[in-house]
Scaffold this active site. Structure first.
Site, PDB file in Angstrom:
ATOM      1  N   GLY A  44     -51.365 -93.806 -18.430  1.00 34.75           N
ATOM      2  CA  GLY A  44     -51.635 -94.348 -17.106  1.00 34.75           C
ATOM      3  C   GLY A  44     -52.571 -93.574 -16.217  1.00 34.75           C
ATOM      4  O   GLY A  44     -52.962 -94.081 -15.152  1.00 34.75           O
ATOM      5  N   CYS A  98     -70.409-120.258 -19.362  1.00 32.16           N
ATOM      6  CA  CYS A  98     -70.408-121.373 -18.413  1.00 32.16           C
ATOM      7  C   CYS A  98     -69.229-121.336 -17.459  1.00 32.16           C
ATOM      8  O   CYS A  98     -68.419-122.267 -17.433  1.00 32.16           O
ATOM      9  CB  CYS A  98     -70.420-122.675 -19.193  1.00 32.16           C
ATOM     10  SG  CYS A  98     -71.725-122.664 -20.407  1.00 32.16           S
ATOM     11  N   GLU A 149     -48.767 -90.886 -23.681  1.00 35.57           N
ATOM     12  CA  GLU A 149     -49.451 -92.015 -24.312  1.00 35.57           C
ATOM     13  C   GLU A 149     -50.718 -92.399 -23.551  1.00 35.57           C
ATOM     14  O   GLU A 149     -50.844 -93.533 -23.085  1.00 35.57           O
ATOM     15  CB  GLU A 149     -48.523 -93.244 -24.327  1.00 35.57           C
ATOM     16  CG  GLU A 149     -47.205 -93.058 -25.021  1.00 35.57           C
ATOM     17  CD  GLU A 149     -46.230 -94.217 -24.755  1.00 35.57           C
ATOM     18  OE1 GLU A 149     -46.512 -95.078 -23.898  1.00 35.57           O
ATOM     19  OE2 GLU A 149     -45.187 -94.256 -25.419  1.00 35.57           O
ATOM     20  N   GLY A 179     -54.352 -93.760 -22.899  1.00 36.05           N
ATOM     21  CA  GLY A 179     -55.318 -94.614 -23.581  1.00 36.05           C
ATOM     22  C   GLY A 179     -56.652 -94.546 -22.858  1.00 36.05           C
ATOM     23  O   GLY A 179     -57.634 -94.011 -23.353  1.00 36.05           O
ATOM     24  N   TYR A 199     -60.308-100.821 -23.102  1.00 34.29           N
ATOM     25  CA  TYR A 199     -60.041-102.208 -22.721  1.00 34.29           C
ATOM     26  C   TYR A 199     -61.339-103.008 -22.609  1.00 34.29           C
ATOM     27  O   TYR A 199     -61.463-103.897 -21.771  1.00 34.29           O
ATOM     28  CB  TYR A 199     -59.198-102.259 -21.427  1.00 34.29           C
ATOM     29  CG  TYR A 199     -57.951-101.413 -21.522  1.00 34.29           C
ATOM     30  CD1 TYR A 199     -56.939-101.763 -22.402  1.00 34.29           C
ATOM     31  CD2 TYR A 199     -57.799-100.241 -20.773  1.00 34.29           C
ATOM     32  CE1 TYR A 199     -55.800-100.972 -22.524  1.00 34.29           C
ATOM     33  CE2 TYR A 199     -56.657 -99.444 -20.891  1.00 34.29           C
ATOM     34  CZ  TYR A 199     -55.669 -99.819 -21.770  1.00 34.29           C
ATOM     35  OH  TYR A 199     -54.550 -99.039 -21.898  1.00 34.29           O
TER      36      TYR A 199
HETATM   37  N1  LLP Z   1     -48.166 -96.765 -22.865  1.00 35.00           N
HETATM   38  C1  LLP Z   1     -47.777 -98.031 -22.606  1.00 35.00           C
HETATM   39  C2  LLP Z   1     -46.395 -98.419 -22.923  1.00 35.00           C
HETATM   40  C3  LLP Z   1     -48.688 -98.953 -22.043  1.00 35.00           C
HETATM   41  O1  LLP Z   1     -48.281-100.181 -21.778  1.00 35.00           O
HETATM   42  C4  LLP Z   1     -50.008 -98.541 -21.758  1.00 35.00           C
HETATM   43  C5  LLP Z   1     -50.990 -99.473 -21.195  1.00 35.00           C
HETATM   44  C6  LLP Z   1     -50.373 -97.212 -22.059  1.00 35.00           C
HETATM   45  C7  LLP Z   1     -49.428 -96.354 -22.613  1.00 35.00           C
HETATM   46  C8  LLP Z   1     -51.748 -96.687 -21.819  1.00 35.00           C
HETATM   47  O2  LLP Z   1     -52.089 -96.669 -20.476  1.00 35.00           O
HETATM   48  P1  LLP Z   1     -53.489 -96.009 -20.038  1.00 35.00           P
HETATM   49  O3  LLP Z   1     -53.387 -94.532 -20.285  1.00 35.00           O
HETATM   50  O4  LLP Z   1     -54.550 -96.630 -20.844  1.00 35.00           O
HETATM   51  O5  LLP Z   1     -53.594 -96.350 -18.603  1.00 35.00           O
HETATM   52  N2  LLP Z   1     -56.231-104.053 -19.831  1.00 35.00           N
HETATM   53  C9  LLP Z   1     -55.978-103.278 -18.634  1.00 35.00           C
HETATM   54  C10 LLP Z   1     -55.059-102.097 -18.879  1.00 35.00           C
HETATM   55  C11 LLP Z   1     -53.741-102.487 -19.499  1.00 35.00           C
HETATM   56  C12 LLP Z   1     -52.821-101.324 -19.759  1.00 35.00           C
HETATM   57  C13 LLP Z   1     -51.627-101.736 -20.533  1.00 35.00           C
HETATM   58  N3  LLP Z   1     -50.736-100.702 -20.920  1.00 35.00           N
HETATM   59  C14 LLP Z   1     -57.311-102.834 -18.044  1.00 35.00           C
HETATM   60  O6  LLP Z   1     -58.350-103.180 -18.574  1.00 35.00           O
HETATM   61  O7  LLP Z   1     -57.325-102.169 -17.000  1.00 35.00           O
END
Ligand code: LLP
Length: 421
Positions: free
Chosen positions: A239, A346, A275, A277, A375
Site C-alpha cells: 500500500g 470510442c 506485500e 506492489g 497496474y
Molecule cells: N496486498 C493486498 C492484499 C492487496 O490487495 C494489494 C493491492 C497489495 C498487497 C498491493 O498494494 P500496493 O503496494 O500495490 O499498493 N488497480 C489499482 C490498485 C489496486 C490495489 C489492489 N490491492 C490502481 O491502479 O491504483
C-alpha cells in the site's frame, strides 16, 4: 528514483534510447527497468534489515514472468490473489514456500492447486473460507498454514476504489470479532493459525493510517497470545504510495515504512511479511505511445495518441494523474501548449489528461507515461479489438520483448463460431 532519464536529448530506459525500442517494437508498448525494479525491492528488503522477514511482491501490480523472475532472483516472495497468479509465479520459478495466497474469494479449485503445489500460507478473509480451507486441506491429508486478515477499521485516506481497511469494505474479518474467529480456527483440523494479516489500501501517501493499523495488530497479537494462540508471523500488507506528479508529491519512503514496522510491532518477535506492489513496479515502467494526430477543437487542442484507455485504464478508472513527457527532450525555454491528451477509443472516458502543459508536439512524436509500471499492463484489455499492449524489459544497454504484441489473427482466432451459424 528511477532509471528513465534524458541523455543527449533523448529519453533513455537505463542505457537504451526509448526511441530505439519504439523503432523495433512499434507503439504503444510498456518498458520496464531492471535496475529500478531491483532498487525498489532492495529498499524494502533493507528497510526490514535486522528482522526476520520476507518481502512478498504483490504480483497483481505487474505480473510478467520476466519481472517475477527478476525479483525472485533477488530473494522476493510473491503475494498472489488467484490460481492464475499462483501458476504464473510457479512458472517464473518461485518456490511454493515463498508464495502467500491472499484474496477474498479463493475457490476450492484454487485452494487445492496451492495446497498440492506448495504454499507458504493462506491469508484467510472470512469464516466460510476458513471452513472450506480446513475441509479441503483435511481431505487431502494436509494442514494449511494460515493467517487471518483482520479489518482494522482504519481510514487509509486514499481513493475510495482502492481503500480496503474500513469496516464497510469487503476485506478481512472485523477486528472486533478476531478473538472468537481465532478460537474457532484453533478447533479446525485442516488449518494451523500462525499469524495475523492486514492490508488497508493502496497508494497511501502518509504513514499515520499504517501506524494505526499496525498498533491494532500489535495489540491483537498480545491478546491472542494470552488466549493461547501461537502468533509467529505478521503479514502487514502493501500500500505504500509513489509520487505520480513528481513536481509536488513526496510520499514516505520504504525506509520510513520499515522504521514504522520496527517501532510498532518489532518488540513482538514475529517474522514480518510485507506485500508491496506499486512501489516496486510503478516507477519502474513507462507506457510509450505515439501521437497520431494533433487536432484543433473549438477551444482546445487534442493530442490523439495510439495508446488508449484499454492500454492504461488508471486515468479513466481512478482519475489518476500520470506525468506525460516527450521522448525527445524539449529545448530549454521551449514553447508550452495545453493539450487534452486522448486515445482513439470510442468513448469520452478515453482521456488521459485535460489541459496538460506539454512541449509543442507533431504527429509521429513519441510520448511516455511515467509511473505506469504498476497496474498498467496487467489491467490492459483488447477493448475495440486493440491488441494487448506489448511489454519490454531493459537491463543496462539491452532490451528484450517479454510479451509480444498479438497479431489480429491471434486475437480473432480465439473466437469460435457455433455450428448453428
Ligand atoms: N496486498 C493486498 C492484499 C492487496 O490487495 C494489494 C493491492 C497489495 C498487497 C498491493 O498494494 P500496493 O503496494 O500495490 O499498493 N488497480 C489499482 C490498485 C489496486 C490495489 C489492489 N490491492 C490502481 O491502479 O491504483
Amino acid at each position: 528514483m528511477d532509471h528513465f532519464l534524458y541523455r543527449n536529448g533523448a529519453l533513455h530506459a537505463e542505457d537504451v534510447p526509448v526511441a530505439e525500442i519504439a523503432a523495433a517494437v512499434g507503439t504503444p508498448f510498456y518498458v520496464y527497468s531492471t535496475a529500478t525494479l531491483t532498487r525498489h525491492f532492495q529498499l524494502f528488503d533493507e528497510a526490514l534489515d535486522g528482522m526476520d522477514h520476507l518481502v512478498c511482491y504483490a504480483m497483481k501490480a505487474a505480473s510478467n514472468q520476466a519481472i517475477l523472475r527478476t525479483l525472485a532472483d533477488l530473494g522476493a516472495g510473491m503475494d498472489v490473489v488467484s490460481g492464475g497468479e499462483y501458476a504464473r509465479a510457479r512458472a517464473a520459478g518461485v518456490p511454493g514456500d515463498r508464495i502467500v495466497f491472499s484474496g477474498v474469494g479463493k475457490t476450492r479449485a484454487e485452494i487445492i492447486q496451492a495446497l498440492e503445489g506448495g504454499i507458504r500460507q493462506f491469508n484467510v478473509e472470512s469464516e466460510p473460507e476458513m471452513a472450506v480451507l480446513s475441509e479441503v486441506a483435511h481431505g487431502l491429508g494436509k494442514v494449511a498454514p494460515i493467517t487471518i486478515r483482520v479489518n482494522p477499521d482504519v481510514d487509509a485516506r486514499t481513493h475510495a476504489k482502492i481503500s480496503t481497511g474500513k469496516s464497510e469494505n469487503k476485506f478481512g474479518i472485523p477486528i472486533s470479532q478476531a478473538r472468537r474467529v481465532y478460537a474457532d480456527a484453533a478447533a479446525l483440523p485442516g488449518i494451523k493459525v500462525i499469524g495475523i494479516d492486514v492490508h488497508i489500501g493502496s497508494q497511501l501517501t502518509e504513514l499515520e493510517p499504517f501506524e494505526m493499523a499496525f498498533r491494532k495488530v500489535a495489540e491483537l497479537t498480545q491478546t491472542l497470545r494470552t488466549d493461547g494462540h501461537e502468533i509467529t508471523r505478521l503479514d502487514l500488507g502493501g500500500g505504500l504510495g509513489i509520487p505520480y506528479a513528481r513536481s509536488n508529491e513526496a510520499p514516505p519512503l520504504p525506509a520510513d515504512f520499515g522504521a514504522l514496522i520496527k517501532r510498532t510491532v518489532g518488540h513482538l518477535g514475529c517474522e514480518i511479511e510485507i506485500e508491496p506492489g506499486r512501489l516496486i513496479a510503478g516507477n519502474a515502467g513507462l507506457l510509450v505511445s505515439s501521437v497520431i494526430y494533433v487536432k484543433q477543437g473549438e477551444d482546445r487542442q487534442f493530442l490523439i495518441l495510439d495508446g488508449a484507455m484499454n492500454d492504461l485504464i488508471r486515468p479513466a478508472m481512478y482519475d489518476a494523474w500520470h506525468d506525460i513527457v516527450a521522448v525527445e527532450e524539449p529545448e530549454p525555454g521551449h514553447e508550452q501548449v495545453a493539450y487534452d491528451i486522448v486515445g482513439p477509443v470510442c468513448e469520452s472516458g478515453d482521456t488521459f489528461a485535460k489541459g496538460r502543459m506539454m512541449p509543442k508536439l507533431q504527429a509521429g512524436a513519441l510520448v511516455a507515461f511515467r509511473s505506469a509500471g504498476a497496474y498498467g499492463a496487467v489491467m490492459s484489455s483488447e477493448y475495440n479489438t486493440r491488441p494487448l499492449v506489448p511489454e519490454v524489459l531493459v537491463k543496462d544497454d539491452h532490451f528484450a520483448v517479454i510479451r509480444p504484441r498479438p497479431t489480429f489473427d491471434e486475437i480473432i482466432s480465439r473466437d469460435t463460431i457455433p455450428e448453428w451459424l
